[in-house]
Motif scaffolding. Structure first.
Motif, PDB file in Angstrom:
ATOM      1  N   LEU A 119       0.830  -1.207   0.000  1.00  0.00           N
ATOM      2  CA  LEU A 119       0.000   0.000   0.000  1.00  0.00           C
ATOM      3  C   LEU A 119       0.862   1.252   0.000  1.00  0.00           C
ATOM      4  CD1 LEU A 119      -2.740  -1.113   2.576  1.00  0.00           C
ATOM      5  CD2 LEU A 119      -3.081  -0.723   0.125  1.00  0.00           C
ATOM      6  N   GLU A 120       1.921   1.227   0.809  1.00  0.00           N
ATOM      7  CA  GLU A 120       2.816   2.381   0.878  1.00  0.00           C
ATOM      8  C   GLU A 120       3.529   2.599  -0.462  1.00  0.00           C
ATOM      9  OE1 GLU A 120       5.994   4.135   4.120  1.00  0.00           O
ATOM     10  OE2 GLU A 120       6.000   1.980   3.716  1.00  0.00           O
ATOM     11  N   ALA A 121       3.995   1.498  -1.073  1.00  0.00           N
ATOM     12  CA  ALA A 121       4.743   1.604  -2.325  1.00  0.00           C
ATOM     13  C   ALA A 121       3.864   2.001  -3.501  1.00  0.00           C
ATOM     14  CB  ALA A 121       5.424   0.266  -2.627  1.00  0.00           C
ATOM     15  N   SER A 122       2.556   1.783  -3.396  1.00  0.00           N
ATOM     16  CA  SER A 122       1.661   2.118  -4.503  1.00  0.00           C
ATOM     17  C   SER A 122       1.596   3.622  -4.763  1.00  0.00           C
ATOM     18  CB  SER A 122       0.251   1.593  -4.217  1.00  0.00           C
ATOM     19  OG  SER A 122      -0.405   2.399  -3.235  1.00  0.00           O
ATOM     20  N   GLY A 123       1.911   4.398  -3.734  1.00  0.00           N
ATOM     21  CA  GLY A 123       1.833   5.850  -3.874  1.00  0.00           C
ATOM     22  C   GLY A 123       0.413   6.391  -3.825  1.00  0.00           C
ATOM     23  N   ARG A 124      -0.554   5.521  -3.601  1.00  0.00           N
ATOM     24  CA  ARG A 124      -1.950   5.946  -3.566  1.00  0.00           C
ATOM     25  C   ARG A 124      -2.405   6.159  -2.123  1.00  0.00           C
ATOM     26  NH1 ARG A 124      -3.972   4.857  -8.653  1.00  0.00           N
ATOM     27  NH2 ARG A 124      -2.759   3.334  -9.884  1.00  0.00           N
ATOM     28  N   PRO A 125      -3.262   7.141  -1.880  1.00  0.00           N
ATOM     29  CA  PRO A 125      -3.794   7.301  -0.525  1.00  0.00           C
ATOM     30  C   PRO A 125      -4.673   6.107  -0.166  1.00  0.00           C
ATOM     31  CG  PRO A 125      -4.946   8.755  -2.064  1.00  0.00           C
ATOM     32  CD  PRO A 125      -3.803   8.159  -2.819  1.00  0.00           C
ATOM     33  N   PHE A 126      -4.617   5.687   1.089  1.00  0.00           N
ATOM     34  CA  PHE A 126      -5.407   4.517   1.487  1.00  0.00           C
ATOM     35  C   PHE A 126      -5.951   4.683   2.900  1.00  0.00           C
ATOM     36  CE2 PHE A 126      -0.995   3.628   2.623  1.00  0.00           C
ATOM     37  CZ  PHE A 126      -1.078   3.158   3.922  1.00  0.00           C
ATOM     38  N   LEU A 127      -7.125   4.103   3.111  1.00  0.00           N
ATOM     39  CA  LEU A 127      -7.746   4.001   4.428  1.00  0.00           C
ATOM     40  C   LEU A 127      -7.889   2.511   4.718  1.00  0.00           C
ATOM     41  CD1 LEU A 127      -9.212   5.230   6.890  1.00  0.00           C
ATOM     42  CD2 LEU A 127     -11.317   5.207   5.531  1.00  0.00           C
ATOM     43  N   TRP A 128      -7.252   2.042   5.789  1.00  0.00           N
ATOM     44  CA  TRP A 128      -7.132   0.616   6.053  1.00  0.00           C
ATOM     45  C   TRP A 128      -7.684   0.297   7.437  1.00  0.00           C
ATOM     46  CZ3 TRP A 128      -1.680  -2.158   6.318  1.00  0.00           C
ATOM     47  CH2 TRP A 128      -1.875  -3.540   6.396  1.00  0.00           C
ATOM     48  N   VAL A 129      -8.657  -0.612   7.490  1.00  0.00           N
ATOM     49  CA  VAL A 129      -9.216  -1.078   8.765  1.00  0.00           C
ATOM     50  C   VAL A 129      -8.392  -2.263   9.248  1.00  0.00           C
ATOM     51  CG1 VAL A 129     -11.247  -1.996   9.947  1.00  0.00           C
ATOM     52  CG2 VAL A 129     -11.527  -0.317   8.104  1.00  0.00           C
TER      53      VAL A 129
END
Length: 476
Positions: free
Chosen positions: A317-327
């Protein structure tokens, strides 16, 4: 000695009894609100273990519970037959214990013994979970109208109801194990459309003893629900499962969904969550992100990942460069890379939360993709909000739903290989996120499914019409 009669009430009074799991309680609560909207009084029955969690998740807002529906909603707890110190989330133990412990308590509720002084009057109709259909014997002895709700796909329900035919035809053995599958598929009957092996959902638990026990419990309760309830309900809509409703048993299953995706008139309506969601933190993060950019990651209330897999997903997720919201459930949070949650939060590029208001999140314009365990509620919510999905199922019908999402509806991609078992590396996570965000065909197809869902919820919609017929019949 004669007992005093329960107080009379001008309202029909429905009792709701969901199976004690998060994915069942939420759609049951939504259906209960539909009954409240129609003028019913509602007694909502949870096991004591889950009742405590639902009330605690309300963060002290108990007045919302008592005032919702003009004081016509009552939350009630019953013992599940397991000691306080026991494992109330062991479904095998729970299934056995509840059948002995709950019926006598249900009899007391139906006879009005606990309603005195509340003004709701005696129960006049009952909605039980298909997985709790043994409770229908108590209901039938009192001559009350009843419905059984299956809160998952109609396809799996149809397979369960018709399991004896599959045994007779040599598709499965007496314990549900596949025997004679052609091209990893089967037919419910000679005229039915071919179904993938994943629609034999109980066979995807990774433990044959558990699969056997679950097969017998699910088939026996589903068949009892079909035989004993006045209505057999399913949280689905016919447009999304046409092979089931055009097949040999369309009249026996009444689609009334997607239940969880109807908008409540007030945000304070109880939704049956077991954990408190930090609504403000989630919404403020999403408000700061570009439209259609955020990856929302949530694996439900039961799924568990190894520490190695959780760390690879975090790095991906971090390497994707995309913002993310993770439960990430609190019991899993210590498996994350050291300092990960604080680091990404400081960059305002990602956020990790313990639980989220999922329907609000999926409806936010910033969300562009849903990484999901493929629970049926999550699947319907993803569709209702027009989101492509990355599928990471854990067990049972989640694999069925993955087949729907990836192979039949073609609105998502599998994360793990068909064989499963291997570690999904961070590079794979990045690759799949790039592919799903760039897949315009999947986006177009899921938007068409969204339109179908909205049509079914409209005044002319089949599901809403079915729901109105149900409530009219139950309210007589």
């Amino acid at each position: 000695m004669a007992t005093s009669a329960a107080p009379a009430s001008p309202h029909p009074h429905a009792l709701f009894l969901p199976y004690p799991a998060q994915g069942h309680v939420i759609p049951f609560m939504e259906l209960a609100h539909r009954f409240l909207d129609r003028g019913f009084a509602v007694t909502f029955v949870n096991t004591r273990f889950n009742h405590r969690r639902v009330v605690a998740a309300a963060a002290g807002a108990t007045t919302a519970y008592s005032s919702e529906g003009g004081g016509r909603l009552r939350l009630v707890a019953v013992d599940d037959g397991i000691d306080d110190a026991g494992d109330h989330e062991n479904l095998i133990l729970l299934n056995a214990a509840m059948q002995e412990a709950i019926p006598p308590q249900l009899e007391a509720l139906l006879d009005g013994e606990d309603a005195t002084g509340e003004g709701l009057g005696k129960v006049t109709c009952v909605v039980v979970d298909s997985g709790m259909s043994w409770a229908l014997d108590v209901v039938r002895r009192r001559g009350l109208p009843s419905a059984a709700l299956w809160p998952a796909s109609a396809a799996v329900l149809s397979v369960l109801v018709n399991a004896k035919r599959l045994i007779r035809d040599g598709v499965i053995d007496d314990d549900g194990a596949p025997v004679n599958l052609e091209n990893n598929s089967f037919h419910l009957n000679e005229s039915a459309t071919s179904m993938d092996a994943t629609f034999l959902a109980w066979n995807y638990m990774g433990n044959r003893d558990a699969e056997r026990l679950v097969f017998h419990y699910l088939t026996s309760t589903a068949q009892a629900a079909a035989a004993k309830a006045d209505f057999l309900l399913c949280n689905t809509f016919s447009d999304i499962e046409p092979a089931v409703f055009a097949g040999p048993t369309p009249a026996t299953i009444l689609p009334i969904g997607p239940l969880r995706t109807w908008q409540r008139p007030t945000r304070h309506a109880p939704v049956g969550h077991f954990w408190h969601a930090d609504d403000a933190a989630c919404m403020s993060f999403l408000d700061a992100q570009p439209r259609g950019s955020v990856v929302y990651v949530a694996f439900g209330s039961i799924s568990i990942m190894t520490a190695a897999q959780l760390q690879e997903l975090a790095l991906g997720l971090e390497a994707s460069g995309r913002p993310f919201l993770w439960v990430v459930r609190p019991e899993q949070a210590d498996k994350l890379p050291d300092g990960f949650a604080d680091a990404i939060d400081g960059l305002a590029k990602g956020k990790v939360v313990g639980w989220a208001p999922q329907e609000q999140v999926l409806g936010h314009p910033a969300v562009g993709c849903f990484v999901t365990h493929c629970g049926w509620n999550s699947t319907l919510e993803g569709i209702r909000n027009g989101l492509s999905m990355l599928c990471w199922p854990y067990f049972t019908d989640q694999f069925t739903n993955q087949t729907y999402i990836c192979d039949i509806w073609r609105v998502g991609l599998r994360v793990a290989s068909a064989e499963g078992g291997g570690l999904v590396m961070k590079e794979r996570v990045v690759e799949l996120l790039d592919r799903i965000f760039e897949d315009e065909g999947a986006k177009e197809r899921v938007l068409r499914l969204k339109e179908m869902a909205e049509k079914n919820m409209s005044e002319e919609g089949e599901s809403l019409n079915n729901l109105n017929v149900l409530m009219e019949s139950m309210g007589r």
